[in-house]
Design a protein around this motif. Structure first.
Motif, PDB file in Angstrom:
ATOM      1  N   PHE A  30       0.948  -1.375   0.147  1.00  0.00           N
ATOM      2  CA  PHE A  30       0.126   0.121   0.389  1.00  0.00           C
ATOM      3  C   PHE A  30       0.792   1.092   0.495  1.00  0.00           C
ATOM      4  O   PHE A  30       2.048   1.680   0.367  1.00  0.00           O
TER       5      PHE A  30
ATOM      6  N   LEU B 138       0.496   5.670   0.504  1.00  0.00           N
ATOM      7  CA  LEU B 138      -0.527   6.971   1.096  1.00  0.00           C
ATOM      8  C   LEU B 138      -0.640   7.312   0.046  1.00  0.00           C
ATOM      9  O   LEU B 138       0.370   7.969  -0.644  1.00  0.00           O
TER      10      LEU B 138
ATOM     11  N   GLU C 147       1.510   0.999   7.971  1.00  0.00           N
ATOM     12  CA  GLU C 147      -0.016   1.808   7.374  1.00  0.00           C
ATOM     13  C   GLU C 147      -0.738   2.616   7.560  1.00  0.00           C
ATOM     14  O   GLU C 147      -0.925   3.430   7.810  1.00  0.00           O
TER      15      GLU C 147
ATOM     16  N   LEU D 168      -4.892   4.753   2.415  1.00  0.00           N
ATOM     17  CA  LEU D 168      -4.319   3.989   1.415  1.00  0.00           C
ATOM     18  C   LEU D 168      -4.798   3.414   0.453  1.00  0.00           C
ATOM     19  O   LEU D 168      -6.160   2.854   0.662  1.00  0.00           O
TER      20      LEU D 168
END
Length: 285
Positions: free
Chosen positions: A2, A4, A40, A60
């Motif tokens: 993932f 941001l 995350e 995310l």
């Protein structure tokens, strides 16, 4: 994996120094970027706290199968600027009464199909030319709609407009925005006036999910390769079913339940969420 994803005027990686786990990928200078992060969930929480006064959309986003092959979109207050039924009600002098029902249905306080039937019933006797006047005078594409559709089409995606609103409007909006296909409900009339009825079965929450499932099967793709976007409670099931489900300027019940929310930016944000950079976006608005 993932990343941001940060979108908004003045977006800068420096705001999030210490959360990063590598260099930022700039998607739009001063407007959108991806930032790899280590922890995350914690990073998302901290990033949103740091930027709460900046008007940024921070989410995310998975980098796996990130660019979607199917877009399924709601119409009213998502692709266009208004709720068509409320504007028809205005033509009949009933907007406050009908808009109040619409708002409760979109917040999930009323069952969609029953609320739609009740609202349409109040429009009995409205002249058919009100449909044309509503479209011509009130309906406008939201900023970024054409660019979103044109870019995804240019990269091979199939695009569908699926609305609990009415076919008179979905047909015209789909053509104006550039969607491949559209689905909507049908208002019944006697040739000159609305009868106050809508054809059944009504296209609502479950029908939107079914449209998504049918498209996935027809295109022979995975749900991970789909994007669904909407703002109301009747959109929530398809948003949760899609690989990337986006609550767009949505009612609180939808924004809280969706994995990804866009509250501050226009529809081109859905392209940045998929990792498109400015050089890849087909500017059509």
């Amino acid at each position: 994996m993932f990343v941001l994803n940060v979108i908004g005027k003045g977006a800068a990686p420096d705001i999030f120094r210490g959360l990063d786990n590598g260099p930022a990928t700039i998607l739009s200078p001063g407007h959108a970027f991806d930032l790899p992060v280590a922890n995350e969930v914690a990073a998302l929480t901290e990033a949103r706290e740091r930027a709460q006064d900046f008007g940024l959309d921070i989410n995310l986003v998975s980098t796996v199968k990130r660019r979607k092959k199917l877009l399924l979109s709601d119409m009213d207050s998502t692709i266009i600027n208004v709720e068509c039924l409320d504007e028809l009600a205005d033509m009949a002098g009933l907007k406050p009464q009908i808009a109040a029902i619409t708002e409760r249905a979109m917040r999930g306080e009323l069952e969609f199909e029953a609320a739609l039937t009740e609202r349409v019933g109040l429009l009995k006797g409205l002249k058919l030319d009100a449909l044309e006047r509503t479209y011509a005078e009130r309906v406008r594409l939201n900023p970024g709609a054409k660019s979103l559709i044109a870019t995804m089409r240019a990269h091979g995606a199939h695009t569908m407009l699926v609305s609990g609103g009415f076919g008179y409007f979905t047909q015209r909006v789909a053509e104006a925005a550039g969607f491949h296909t559209e689905r909507g409900n049908t208002l019944l009339d006697d040739g000159t006036h609305l009868t106050g009825e809508v054809s059944t079965p009504i296209l609502g929450r479950e029908a939107k999910v079914k449209a998504l499932e049918e498209a996935v099967e027809a295109l022979k793709i995975e749900f991970a390769e789909t994007l669904a976007v909407g703002d109301g409670a009747n959109d929530l099931a398809m948003i949760q079913k899609a690989g990337l489900g986006v609550a767009y300027h949505a009612k609180p019940v939808v924004a809280a339940a969706a994995d990804v929310a866009i509250q501050h930016n226009d529809l081109t944000a859905l392209l940045y969420l998929q990792g498109y950079s400015d050089s890849e976006i087909v500017r059509s608005d």
